[in-house]
Design an enzyme around this catalytic site. Sequence first.
Site, PDB file in Angstrom:
ATOM      1  N   ASP A  99      -8.080  -5.175   0.008  1.00  5.52           N
ATOM      2  CA  ASP A  99      -8.622  -5.897  -1.137  1.00  5.52           C
ATOM      3  C   ASP A  99      -8.206  -7.350  -1.194  1.00  5.52           C
ATOM      4  O   ASP A  99      -8.743  -8.111  -1.992  1.00  5.52           O
ATOM      5  CB  ASP A  99      -8.220  -5.181  -2.436  1.00  5.52           C
ATOM      6  N   HIS A 109       0.860  -1.186   0.000  1.00  6.71           N
ATOM      7  CA  HIS A 109       0.000   0.000   0.000  1.00  6.71           C
ATOM      8  C   HIS A 109       0.888   1.225   0.000  1.00  6.71           C
ATOM      9  O   HIS A 109       1.938   1.232   0.628  1.00  6.71           O
ATOM     10  CB  HIS A 109      -0.907   0.003   1.238  1.00  6.71           C
TER      11      HIS A 109
HETATM   12  N1  ACO Z   1       4.308  -7.522  -5.069  1.00  6.92           N
HETATM   13  C1  ACO Z   1       5.645  -7.496  -5.235  1.00  6.92           C
HETATM   14  N2  ACO Z   1       6.417  -6.407  -5.067  1.00  6.92           N
HETATM   15  C2  ACO Z   1       5.793  -5.275  -4.716  1.00  6.92           C
HETATM   16  C3  ACO Z   1       4.399  -5.219  -4.503  1.00  6.92           C
HETATM   17  C4  ACO Z   1       3.651  -6.395  -4.692  1.00  6.92           C
HETATM   18  N3  ACO Z   1       2.327  -6.390  -4.502  1.00  6.92           N
HETATM   19  N4  ACO Z   1       4.055  -3.957  -4.153  1.00  6.92           N
HETATM   20  C5  ACO Z   1       5.173  -3.252  -4.137  1.00  6.92           C
HETATM   21  N5  ACO Z   1       6.236  -4.038  -4.461  1.00  6.92           N
HETATM   22  C6  ACO Z   1       7.657  -3.631  -4.494  1.00  6.92           C
HETATM   23  C7  ACO Z   1       7.956  -2.809  -5.721  1.00  6.92           C
HETATM   24  O1  ACO Z   1       8.442  -3.618  -6.773  1.00  6.92           O
HETATM   25  C8  ACO Z   1       9.016  -1.853  -5.216  1.00  6.92           C
HETATM   26  O2  ACO Z   1      10.254  -2.531  -5.172  1.00  6.92           O
HETATM   27  P1  ACO Z   1      11.639  -1.713  -5.390  1.00  6.92           P
HETATM   28  O3  ACO Z   1      11.722  -0.764  -4.241  1.00  6.92           O
HETATM   29  O4  ACO Z   1      12.665  -2.779  -5.368  1.00  6.92           O
HETATM   30  O5  ACO Z   1      11.513  -1.020  -6.713  1.00  6.92           O
HETATM   31  C9  ACO Z   1       8.594  -1.586  -3.770  1.00  6.92           C
HETATM   32  O6  ACO Z   1       7.847  -2.749  -3.372  1.00  6.92           O
HETATM   33  C10 ACO Z   1       7.738  -0.343  -3.592  1.00  6.92           C
HETATM   34  O7  ACO Z   1       6.661  -0.418  -4.505  1.00  6.92           O
HETATM   35  P2  ACO Z   1       6.019   0.811  -5.261  1.00  6.92           P
HETATM   36  O8  ACO Z   1       5.275   0.328  -6.441  1.00  6.92           O
HETATM   37  O9  ACO Z   1       7.079   1.861  -5.452  1.00  6.92           O
HETATM   38  O10 ACO Z   1       5.013   1.327  -4.144  1.00  6.92           O
HETATM   39  P3  ACO Z   1       3.800   2.277  -4.383  1.00  6.92           P
HETATM   40  O11 ACO Z   1       3.517   2.915  -3.090  1.00  6.92           O
HETATM   41  O12 ACO Z   1       4.025   3.158  -5.566  1.00  6.92           O
HETATM   42  O13 ACO Z   1       2.615   1.262  -4.804  1.00  6.92           O
HETATM   43  C11 ACO Z   1       0.812  -0.248  -4.689  1.00  6.92           C
HETATM   44  C12 ACO Z   1       1.640   0.817  -3.943  1.00  6.92           C
HETATM   45  C13 ACO Z   1       0.335   0.292  -6.040  1.00  6.92           C
HETATM   46  C14 ACO Z   1      -0.439  -0.556  -3.871  1.00  6.92           C
HETATM   47  C15 ACO Z   1       1.677  -1.519  -4.878  1.00  6.92           C
HETATM   48  O14 ACO Z   1       2.067  -2.032  -3.620  1.00  6.92           O
HETATM   49  C16 ACO Z   1       0.975  -2.595  -5.704  1.00  6.92           C
HETATM   50  O15 ACO Z   1       1.034  -2.565  -6.933  1.00  6.92           O
HETATM   51  N6  ACO Z   1       0.268  -3.570  -5.027  1.00  6.92           N
HETATM   52  C17 ACO Z   1      -0.501  -4.566  -5.723  1.00  6.92           C
HETATM   53  C18 ACO Z   1      -1.837  -3.990  -6.174  1.00  6.92           C
HETATM   54  C19 ACO Z   1      -2.773  -3.765  -5.025  1.00  6.92           C
HETATM   55  O16 ACO Z   1      -2.987  -4.616  -4.167  1.00  6.92           O
HETATM   56  N7  ACO Z   1      -3.426  -2.579  -5.017  1.00  6.92           N
HETATM   57  C20 ACO Z   1      -4.452  -2.219  -4.025  1.00  6.92           C
HETATM   58  C21 ACO Z   1      -4.035  -1.049  -3.182  1.00  6.92           C
HETATM   59  S1  ACO Z   1      -5.205  -0.804  -1.913  1.00  6.92           S
HETATM   60  C22 ACO Z   1      -6.452   0.096  -2.625  1.00  6.92           C
HETATM   61  O17 ACO Z   1      -6.324   0.769  -3.592  1.00  6.92           O
HETATM   62  C23 ACO Z   1      -7.736   0.017  -1.930  1.00  6.92           C
END
Ligand code: ACO
Length: 431
Positions: free
Chosen positions: A366, A308
């Site tokens: 979710d 998140h």
């Molecule tokens: N699986 C694997 N790796 C992940 C995941 C994941 N679900 N989420 C983040 N990471 C990793 C990224 O690759 C990144 O790695 P790095 O630092 O080596 O580059 C690091 O964790 C940080 O991730 P970001 O994408 O920069 O974090 P951001 O805050 O931009 O994204 C998000 C948050 C979009 C929710 C992300 O965690 C994601 O895509 N999760 C999966 C989709 C999801 O469940 N979305 C629902 C959110 S809740 C809602 O909207 C109600």
Amino acid sequence: MSDKSFTLKDNGSGEEADLASYKGTLGPEVVDVRSLYGQQGIFTFDPGFASTASCESTITFIDGEEGILLYRGYPVEQLAQKSSFIEVCYLLLYGELPTQDELGKFENNIRRHTMINETMLRLFNGFHHDAHPMAMVSGVVGSMSAFYHETMDIQSARRREIFSHRIIAKLPTIAAAAYKHTLGQSFMYPRNDLDFASNLLHMFFAVPAEYYEIDPVAAEAIDLLLILHADHEQNCSTSTVRLAGSSGANPYSAIAAGIAALWGPAHGGANEAVLTMLKEIGSAKNIPEYVARAKDKDDSFRLMGFGHRVYKNFDPRAKIIRDMCHKVLAKLGDDNDPLFELALELEQVALQDDYFVEKQLYPNVDFYSGIIYRALGFRPSMFTVMFAIARSVGWVSHWQEMITDPAYRIARPRQLYVGPETRDYVDVTNR
Ligand code: ACO
């Protein structure tokens, strides 16, 4: 205004810019960079707005480190346990918990707005039977700006209030119409003798030919999910509603823009994506392979329902939902749902994996909501629509707050331009 201030120094010229800072009721201090361009001729750079407060707000507070979520100051755990979605709607819209009398009147107002114009119903015939319901819902909500354009005076407090009530009341009806269209079933008119969640179940699952009994646990689960998704401060879809509405656009269109933003798999589309992912993983023996893929930088696969932008400890909503998930599965006799078993297994593996621990990637709301919706009989394509129904109250509350804020201006970010420098046009024959 806080008694602290910040100085930004240009290390080349030695010029300094003094920046005021503000302390909110809760949360980190913010630095006011509005004068920066005037003082130094520079912009701030913050793609994704991870460090930028875009507005002042009194609606919702989140502390991502501590896993805290407050609606108008009330912890979401208390609201989930003691309140109802309709009461939470009142709280978000008007800022205070209602008295018994206020709650009764509000509930009646919402009930009086549940029906939609018959012409609006006919719009669904223009969609193919397999159209995604989010596409239909955003399209039909957008059409409300055509139905209510003349009467939508955004300067009138009463008109804004009617708009809010219409959105909260009609979104379940529009969503149910989209669902029935997908199934090829008759549309079920709302029943105003039912509470919000029960009416929603009736419109989705009743058919004209049979008596439909509303399961109280199903209604309780729906009401809880609606409360937990009702608002989440300046998230992607809410910011979209604010941004679109900031031009003075018809607010029904701004809500349609919010629905479109919510649909994405990184936002509200995640609950549907979790189910798709669990089906793809198929069995617990495949979990290590998928966890390895999620960690592989060269693989775009992510564990859906994990991570998140704000919660870096745990998502307080996920904790509450997890318990409800067990209750629903137990009541509906599907406690051995292999996808639920798989979800729990995946949760355990990820929670103990160094990669997920280091990056603070915990199950979000979710991760479980999709499993509950599935147990209740919703098709996966409807999961995000359910999210939109809940979030509609957050969107209208934020839109109201923005429009009535004396400091509100059209939202207009700047950019770091990295394109070509000025160059002269070359005639097509000389290129
Ligand atoms: N699986 C694997 N790796 C992940 C995941 C994941 N679900 N989420 C983040 N990471 C990793 C990224 O690759 C990144 O790695 P790095 O630092 O080596 O580059 C690091 O964790 C940080 O991730 P970001 O994408 O920069 O974090 P951001 O805050 O931009 O994204 C998000 C948050 C979009 C929710 C992300 O965690 C994601 O895509 N999760 C999966 C989709 C999801 O469940 N979305 C629902 C959110 S809740 C809602 O909207 C109600």
